[in-house]
Design an enzyme around this catalytic site. Structure first.
Site, PDB file in Angstrom:
ATOM      1  N   GLU A 127      34.524  52.589-113.374  1.00 46.90           N
ATOM      2  CA  GLU A 127      35.852  52.073-112.983  1.00 46.90           C
ATOM      3  C   GLU A 127      35.877  50.936-111.988  1.00 46.90           C
ATOM      4  O   GLU A 127      35.308  51.201-111.048  1.00 46.90           O
ATOM      5  CB  GLU A 127      36.907  53.116-112.604  1.00 46.90           C
ATOM      6  CG  GLU A 127      38.217  52.815-112.514  1.00 46.90           C
ATOM      7  CD  GLU A 127      38.963  51.804-113.450  1.00 46.90           C
ATOM      8  OE1 GLU A 127      39.546  50.984-113.365  1.00 46.90           O
ATOM      9  OE2 GLU A 127      38.726  52.496-114.741  1.00 46.90           O
ATOM     10  N   ASP A 137      31.836  46.675-112.369  1.00 46.28           N
ATOM     11  CA  ASP A 137      32.460  46.265-113.597  1.00 46.28           C
ATOM     12  C   ASP A 137      31.825  47.172-114.794  1.00 46.28           C
ATOM     13  O   ASP A 137      30.603  47.061-114.878  1.00 46.28           O
ATOM     14  CB  ASP A 137      32.130  44.811-113.546  1.00 46.28           C
ATOM     15  CG  ASP A 137      32.821  44.195-114.887  1.00 46.28           C
ATOM     16  OD1 ASP A 137      32.544  44.405-115.934  1.00 46.28           O
ATOM     17  OD2 ASP A 137      33.399  42.834-114.281  1.00 46.28           O
ATOM     18  N   HIS A 174      40.963  58.272-129.197  1.00 48.32           N
ATOM     19  CA  HIS A 174      40.493  59.445-128.769  1.00 48.32           C
ATOM     20  C   HIS A 174      40.204  60.233-129.877  1.00 48.32           C
ATOM     21  O   HIS A 174      39.330  61.190-129.616  1.00 48.32           O
ATOM     22  CB  HIS A 174      41.469  60.156-127.604  1.00 48.32           C
ATOM     23  CG  HIS A 174      41.594  59.207-126.515  1.00 48.32           C
ATOM     24  ND1 HIS A 174      42.643  59.262-125.635  1.00 48.32           N
ATOM     25  CD2 HIS A 174      40.769  58.642-125.783  1.00 48.32           C
ATOM     26  CE1 HIS A 174      42.629  58.338-124.574  1.00 48.32           C
ATOM     27  NE2 HIS A 174      41.327  58.027-124.702  1.00 48.32           N
ATOM     28  N   SER A 231      40.054  59.609-121.992  1.00 49.55           N
ATOM     29  CA  SER A 231      38.583  59.666-122.442  1.00 49.55           C
ATOM     30  C   SER A 231      37.703  60.376-121.586  1.00 49.55           C
ATOM     31  O   SER A 231      36.954  61.032-121.778  1.00 49.55           O
ATOM     32  CB  SER A 231      37.982  58.185-122.968  1.00 49.55           C
ATOM     33  OG  SER A 231      38.159  57.600-121.626  1.00 49.55           O
ATOM     34  N   ASP A 260      36.330  50.225-123.371  1.00 54.68           N
ATOM     35  CA  ASP A 260      37.802  50.264-123.762  1.00 54.68           C
ATOM     36  C   ASP A 260      38.561  49.314-122.389  1.00 54.68           C
ATOM     37  O   ASP A 260      39.225  49.761-121.765  1.00 54.68           O
ATOM     38  CB  ASP A 260      38.440  51.558-123.515  1.00 54.68           C
ATOM     39  CG  ASP A 260      39.803  51.869-123.706  1.00 54.68           C
ATOM     40  OD1 ASP A 260      40.274  51.027-124.140  1.00 54.68           O
ATOM     41  OD2 ASP A 260      40.143  52.889-123.259  1.00 54.68           O
TER      42      ASP A 260
END
Length: 283
Positions: free
Chosen positions: A117, A142, A18, A99, A163
Site C-alpha cells: 500500500e 508502489d 472478491h 481483499s 487492483d
C-alpha cells in the site's frame, strides 16, 4: 493517493472482484503445497459500512447487501459469503472484508500474504491490523514496484491481485508493464487485474494487447450495470485472469448469469471471453 476505497467498499464491483479472488484462492488450496499471495493495492483491509464514507454513497446496498439477501446462492460463492459472515458474527453486514482480510482468512499455516500500500495512513492501518500474524507482510511502496521487488517468491504457486485506483491516465500501460514483469519473474502465477469500465475504448486496447502478446492463457470477465455509452459514468467493471485455475471458466459460466441478475437487475449483462487460449499458445 487521494482515492479512498471506504466510499465504495462492498459495491457491485467489489462483489465480483472478491468472489473471483476467493475462487482462485480456493483452487490453490486444493493442493497441499503452500502458496504466496501478493496484493499490490491493499487499502486498509476491512471497512466499516456504518461509517460516514460508506453511508454517504450507499454503494454497498446494491452490492453485498443484495447478495446476502438473495435466495439460493451458487456454491461457488460459499468461500466469499463465509468470509463476509465471519466478519459479521452478529448478522447483517456492517463490516466489509477487503481483499487482504479475505485472503488472510483463507491462509493455511504454510501460506503467505504480502500486502502493498502506498498511502501512508492506510499502510499504518494494515500494519496494526496484521502485526500479530506472521504469515502476513505489509510493505509501504508502489504496487507496480512490488511486482519487481517481491517476486519471485520461494513458493512456486500463488496469486497476484492488481487492483489500482485508476487515478492516472496511463494506468492501462502500467498494468501491461506489470503483467510482463510478472510473466518474466513468476510465469506460473495466477494474476488478477481489476479495472473500471466507463467507455470500452481503453478496455478494447488492453484486450488487443493481451491477445497480441499471447503470453499465457487469459480470461476476461465483465459485469455491466448498463451499456457503456457514457464515458464519464461507471458502467461496469472487469477482471483479466492470467493463468486461470483449471475449470474456472466453467464455474464462471454457471455463476455470472446469477450474479448479473442479482447485482444488475435493470438491464445489466455480463461477458466471459477467452482472450488467449491454450491453442493460441501452441500456434
Amino acid at each position: 493517493m487521494n482515492y479512498r476505497h471506504a466510499y465504495h467498499a462492498g459495491n457491485f464491483a467489489d462483489v465480483v472482484k472478491h468472489t473471483l479472488l476467493t475462487m482462485v484462492v480456493s483452487a490453490l488450496k486444493r493442493k497441499d503445497k503452500p502458496f504466496f499471495a501478493l496484493d499490490t493495492h491493499a487499502g486498509i483491509g476491512s471497512y466499516n459500512l456504518e461509517a460516514d464514507e460508506a453511508q454517504r454513497t450507499g454503494e454497498f446496498k446494491s452490492g453485498i447487501t443484495r447478495l446476502l439477501e438473495a435466495a439460493a446462492p451458487p456454491a461457488a460463492l460459499d468461500p466469499y459469503l463465509a468470509a463476509v459472515r465471519a466478519a459479521n458474527p452478529a448478522g447483517g453486514c456492517t463490516t466489509y472484508p477487503g481483499s487482504p482480510e479475505l485472503v488472510r482468512g483463507m491462509l493455511r499455516e504454510t501460506d503467505r500474504l504480502a500486502l502493498v500500500e502506498l498511502h501512508p495512513e492506510d499502510v499504518e492501518v494494515l500494519r496494526r491490523r496484521y502485526a500479530a500474524d506472521r504469515r502476513v507482510g505489509v510493505h509501504h511502496m508502489d504496487g507496480y514496484v512490488a511486482v519487481k521487488g517481491l517476486l519471485p517468491p520461494p513458493e512456486r504457486r500463488g496469486v497476484v491481485l492488481i487492483d489500482p485506483p485508476f487515478e492516472v491516465k496511463n494506468e492501462h500501460e502500467r498494468l501491461l508493464s506489470a503483467l510482463r514483469r510478472i510473466r518474466r519473474r513468476w510465469a506460473n502465477a495466477v494474476t488478477l487485474v481489476w479495472y473500471p469500465i466507463k467507455g470500452m475504448e481503453p478496455i478494447d486496447r488492453l484486450y488487443d494487447a493481451l491477445r497480441t502478446e499471447a503470453a499465457a492463457e487469459t480470461l476476461a470477465v465483465e459485469l455491466m450495470l448498463r451499456p457503456p455509452v457514457d464515458p464519464f459514468r461507471l458502467n461496469g467493471s472487469g477482471l483479466v485472469v492470467v493463468n486461470p485455475p483449471w475449470g474456472l471458466d466453467r464455474e464462471l459460466a454457471d455463476l455470472l448469469p446469477w450474479l448479473t441478475e442479482v447485482l444488475a437487475p435493470d438491464g445489466g449483462f455480463y461477458r466471459l471471453e477467452t482472450l488467449v487460449s491454450e491453442s493460441d499458445l501452441r500456434a
